[in-house]
Design an enzyme around this catalytic site. Sequence first.
Site, PDB file in Angstrom:
ATOM      1  N   SER A 104      -8.735  -0.560   9.058  1.00 22.58           N
ATOM      2  CA  SER A 104      -8.192  -0.010   7.819  1.00 22.58           C
ATOM      3  C   SER A 104      -7.010   0.925   8.027  1.00 22.58           C
ATOM      4  O   SER A 104      -6.294   1.227   7.079  1.00 22.58           O
ATOM      5  CB  SER A 104      -9.291   0.736   7.046  1.00 22.58           C
ATOM      6  OG  SER A 104      -9.707   1.897   7.748  1.00 22.58           O
ATOM      7  N   LYS A 174      -8.853   8.404   7.190  1.00 19.89           N
ATOM      8  CA  LYS A 174      -7.824   7.892   6.287  1.00 19.89           C
ATOM      9  C   LYS A 174      -6.641   8.856   6.293  1.00 19.89           C
ATOM     10  O   LYS A 174      -6.687   9.932   6.880  1.00 19.89           O
ATOM     11  CB  LYS A 174      -8.352   7.765   4.845  1.00 19.89           C
ATOM     12  CG  LYS A 174      -9.604   6.914   4.675  1.00 19.89           C
ATOM     13  CD  LYS A 174      -9.385   5.442   4.929  1.00 19.89           C
ATOM     14  CE  LYS A 174     -10.669   4.635   4.740  1.00 19.89           C
ATOM     15  NZ  LYS A 174     -10.495   3.220   5.127  1.00 19.89           N
TER      16      LYS A 174
END
Length: 320
Positions: A104, A174
């Site tokens: 991701s 993230k």
Amino acid sequence: MGDVAVGARSGHDGEEHSGSPAESAVPAADSAVTSGNDSGAAEGDRVTGEHTTAEGQGPGGTARTARKPRSFWKELPILIGIALVLALLIKTFLVQAFSIPSDSMQNTLQQGDRVLVDKLTPWFGSEPERGEVVVFHDPDNWLAGEPTTEPNALQTFLSWIGLMPSAEEKDLIKRVIGVGGDTIECKNTGPLTVNGKALDEKSYVYAGNTPCSVDDQGGQFKVKVPEGYIWVMGDHRQNSRDSRYNQSDAHHGMVPVKDVVGRAVVVAWPVNRWDNLPVPDTFDQSGLNAQPAAAGLPAAPQGIALAGVVPVVWWRRRKQ
């Protein structure tokens, strides 16, 4: 370095010395303090602290037994214990290693990378900023359904001292896109805007991806980030289940600042991928802030610390 040479004196102060002229003519030998067991006094004497005693004798002429050095195997458990304590302190307060379990964050981070996370600055009130790559605890079952592996005994021990990530901790990594007060919007394929300013994300968004995802699951959005929260997105935009796709949770896709473990600062493993993780230049553009900072506030905590230290130093110098 830092040692002080001490001149050796024979006899006692205030007393006259008798003896042959040859003996009187011999000057006192200078002695020097050394870091080993070298003697600084006359032959047969040994300097021990402030006392000069005969070789093989303690103070008062008593026999002295040499202390036998502790064997290596007796010291080894002590050294291991100290190393473990230091490792735990470093893991708890300074730096912790985390592994990257998915794609991701490509191409910034690859699956299997090990990153070092700064856990120190949050203790001094530092909060996540736009553009930083951060590790945070799962806010509200973002990892539900993700497969987990059972660690063996060695992996459990290494994770306990911080050399490996813990399998029991549900953490994600993230990039921070918005902080408290920001309005973030995605339309069509992009660009992504923060407070009306378009972000140029070519330097970190995965090649071939568009900044915004065209879908009805959360890829098109306009949100305002509450104070005390952050909005996060993966660099692999079309392969990241981030804030966009968790807007139905208890925090509406936001991550509470209190759940942030720290900022990822270095890719430490594998060796051929050693690199730091700086904030991209696009987040430095002017006008990105939702509102100007209040006038009169110091620019940084260091300024407060310096202002507090100067009067103390001045007061101490006046007393001397």
